[in-house]
Motif scaffolding. Sequence first.
Motif, mmCIF file in Angstrom:
data_model
loop_
_atom_site.group_PDB
_atom_site.id
_atom_site.type_symbol
_atom_site.label_atom_id
_atom_site.label_comp_id
_atom_site.label_asym_id
_atom_site.label_seq_id
_atom_site.Cartn_x
_atom_site.Cartn_y
_atom_site.Cartn_z
ATOM 1 N N ASP A 67 0.819 -1.213 0.000
ATOM 2 C CA ASP A 67 0.000 0.000 0.000
ATOM 3 C C ASP A 67 0.852 1.262 0.000
ATOM 4 O O ASP A 67 0.528 2.239 -0.684
ATOM 5 C CB ASP A 67 -0.947 -0.029 1.203
ATOM 6 N N THR B 193 -5.248 -5.996 -1.006
ATOM 7 C CA THR B 193 -5.333 -5.382 0.316
ATOM 8 C C THR B 193 -6.619 -4.588 0.531
ATOM 9 O O THR B 193 -6.738 -3.864 1.517
ATOM 10 C CB THR B 193 -4.107 -4.490 0.576
ATOM 11 N N GLY B 194 -7.588 -4.716 -0.375
ATOM 12 C CA GLY B 194 -8.945 -4.310 -0.074
ATOM 13 C C GLY B 194 -9.351 -2.878 -0.358
ATOM 14 O O GLY B 194 -10.405 -2.436 0.114
ATOM 15 N N GLY C 42 -5.345 -7.486 3.499
ATOM 16 C CA GLY C 42 -6.593 -6.808 3.204
ATOM 17 C C GLY C 42 -7.588 -6.921 4.340
ATOM 18 O O GLY C 42 -8.241 -5.935 4.723
#
Length: 248
Positions: A34, A71-72, A101
Amino acid sequence: MENDTTDFGFSEVPLADKARRVRAVFDSVAGRYDVMNDLMSLGLHRVWKRFAVGLVAAQPGERILDLAGGTGDLTRLLAPRVGPAGRVLLGDINGAMLARGRERLLDTGIAGNVDYLQLDAERLPLAERSLDCVIIGFGLRNVTDKQAALVEMHRVLKPGGRALVLEFSRPVLPPLKPVYDAYSFQVLPRLGRLVAGDADSYRYLAESIRRHPDQDTLLGMLHVAGFARCQYFNLTGGIVAVHRGYRL
């Protein structure tokens, strides 16, 4: 898929070996994925994802698959839109990314209408005509058989359901190309080494973008998979595109 090899970045590898190699890439980068997304795109990935979610036009009560959702990020945007009566399925082939995630979503208070599935995009463990929407963000280029994944996306959609593919594509503004190439092959691997401790994985990610079908080729693949009313939207001069199609 007419021979026994496929692309892994600029290399050719045995068909059976690509999934393992891709899994190793994302096992390596999951912890810093991220942070790297923000650095690599200068934060633009958030704008691209919000645009794609806007095209989803999710409604309360819908069932949506965030395929290769990692990771959502997309699930985080979609879960409030489908509400407590709906469901978002966060699916990814990589267990480390899926665990990351789940952790991130729980940290932001998203729970109750999200399920987590470790799955293969080419063989979805879901019933035919069971979903209102499938979205795949920056994941299709890592699939071994992209056409098979698109066929599976079509299979699991209800009539009238829609599929969206958010992916890096081909710049349509000529002045962008040399700058984009220099950034991809010189800056990204250095960032990967400094931030994630892994230059090779980010070199692969840059190469995989170049091997991915361009906008019109992917549009044709959606038609072949059975989708109708297909269209695409170029973002940031075509560096990224969102394709959308519907199951009749």
